[in-house]
Design a protein around this motif. Sequence first.
Motif, short mmCIF file in Angstrom:
data_model
loop_
_atom_site.label_atom_id
_atom_site.label_comp_id
_atom_site.label_asym_id
_atom_site.label_seq_id
_atom_site.Cartn_x
_atom_site.Cartn_y
_atom_site.Cartn_z
N LYS A 30 0.82 -1.20 0.00
CA LYS A 30 0.00 0.00 0.00
C LYS A 30 0.86 1.26 0.00
CE LYS A 30 -3.72 -2.38 2.36
NZ LYS A 30 -4.76 -2.41 1.38
N GLY A 31 0.60 2.12 -0.95
CA GLY A 31 1.27 3.42 -1.04
C GLY A 31 0.22 4.51 -0.99
N TYR A 32 -0.33 4.75 0.20
CA TYR A 32 -1.43 5.69 0.35
C TYR A 32 -1.00 6.97 1.05
CZ TYR A 32 -4.68 1.90 -0.77
OH TYR A 32 -5.36 0.88 -1.38
N GLY A 33 -1.42 8.09 0.53
CA GLY A 33 -1.38 9.36 1.21
C GLY A 33 0.00 9.92 1.49
N LEU A 34 -0.01 10.83 2.45
CA LEU A 34 1.22 11.54 2.81
C LEU A 34 2.27 10.62 3.41
CD1 LEU A 34 -0.28 14.82 4.29
CD2 LEU A 34 0.75 14.47 2.04
N GLY A 35 1.83 9.58 4.11
CA GLY A 35 2.79 8.64 4.69
C GLY A 35 3.63 7.97 3.61
N ALA A 36 2.99 7.56 2.54
CA ALA A 36 3.73 6.92 1.44
C ALA A 36 4.66 7.92 0.77
CB ALA A 36 2.75 6.35 0.41
N GLN A 37 4.19 9.15 0.58
CA GLN A 37 5.04 10.16 -0.03
C GLN A 37 6.23 10.49 0.86
OE1 GLN A 37 2.78 13.54 -1.27
NE2 GLN A 37 1.69 12.39 -2.83
N ALA A 38 6.00 10.55 2.15
CA ALA A 38 7.11 10.82 3.06
C ALA A 38 8.13 9.70 3.03
CB ALA A 38 6.58 11.02 4.49
N MET A 39 7.65 8.47 3.02
CA MET A 39 8.57 7.33 2.98
C MET A 39 9.31 7.25 1.65
SD MET A 39 8.37 6.17 5.97
CE MET A 39 9.27 4.65 5.86
N ALA A 40 8.74 7.86 0.60
CA ALA A 40 9.38 7.89 -0.71
C ALA A 40 10.27 9.12 -0.86
CB ALA A 40 8.33 7.85 -1.81
N GLY A 41 10.53 9.81 0.23
CA GLY A 41 11.42 10.97 0.18
C GLY A 41 10.75 12.23 -0.32
N GLY A 42 9.44 12.30 -0.27
CA GLY A 42 8.74 13.50 -0.67
C GLY A 42 7.77 13.28 -1.82
N GLY A 43 7.93 12.21 -2.55
CA GLY A 43 7.02 11.93 -3.65
C GLY A 43 7.56 10.79 -4.50
N PHE A 44 6.68 10.22 -5.29
CA PHE A 44 7.08 9.07 -6.09
C PHE A 44 7.95 9.45 -7.29
CE2 PHE A 44 3.04 7.28 -4.24
CZ PHE A 44 3.70 6.44 -3.36
N HIS A 45 8.04 10.73 -7.59
CA HIS A 45 8.86 11.17 -8.72
C HIS A 45 10.25 11.65 -8.29
CE1 HIS A 45 5.52 10.84 -11.51
NE2 HIS A 45 4.77 11.44 -10.61
N ASP A 46 10.52 11.68 -7.01
CA ASP A 46 11.77 12.25 -6.52
C ASP A 46 12.91 11.25 -6.38
OD1 ASP A 46 10.62 14.77 -6.37
OD2 ASP A 46 9.86 14.43 -4.36
N SER A 47 12.60 9.98 -6.31
CA SER A 47 13.66 8.99 -6.14
C SER A 47 14.30 8.66 -7.49
CB SER A 47 13.10 7.72 -5.48
OG SER A 47 12.03 7.22 -6.25
N VAL A 48 15.43 7.95 -7.45
CA VAL A 48 16.08 7.52 -8.69
C VAL A 48 15.08 6.72 -9.51
CG1 VAL A 48 17.93 6.10 -9.66
CG2 VAL A 48 18.39 7.58 -7.70
N PHE A 49 14.36 5.81 -8.86
CA PHE A 49 13.26 5.11 -9.51
C PHE A 49 12.22 4.73 -8.47
CE2 PHE A 49 16.40 1.65 -8.77
CZ PHE A 49 15.65 0.83 -7.95
#
Length: 147
Positions: A30-49
């Motif tokens: 599950k990748g829901y809400g702000l918690g998922a974005q925080a765990m992804a370093g701020g958003g799903f587009h910000d990581s290397v992949f």
Amino acid sequence: EKTGVVRHVSRMFVHGASLTVPWFTVVLRKGYGLGAQAMAGGGFHDSVFTIAWPTGEFGGMGLEGFVRLGYRKEMEAIEDPAERQAWYEAMVAKKYQEGKALSIASVLEIDEVIDPADTRRWLLAGLRSVPEPAAREGRKRPCVDAW
């Protein structure tokens, strides 16, 4: 009480935005809400992949709550409780379909949906693709090079 919790959780966003090391996002379920974005370093587009297993689900919040809040007026307009429940269940099913990893990947929100067995290969390829920091040139990367 709640203000302290929100402030504490917000630190994850600040730290994620301040990272100077590469990071990768792998969504297993599950990748829901702000918690998922925080765990992804701020958003799903910000990581290397950002990749997901086929079991991955995405949404702005839990989908049942999203339907109850986002479609409240539509649900209130349905007078018959059984009909309202059937409409709710159909809408939740639709949102689950839209939030599946394959659906999200098809609109370029994540890079790929992978076989779980390929996770290690993706992580190692990601580590190998990142240039060495200048201060560490010449050093081996045992955690990567050993594989």
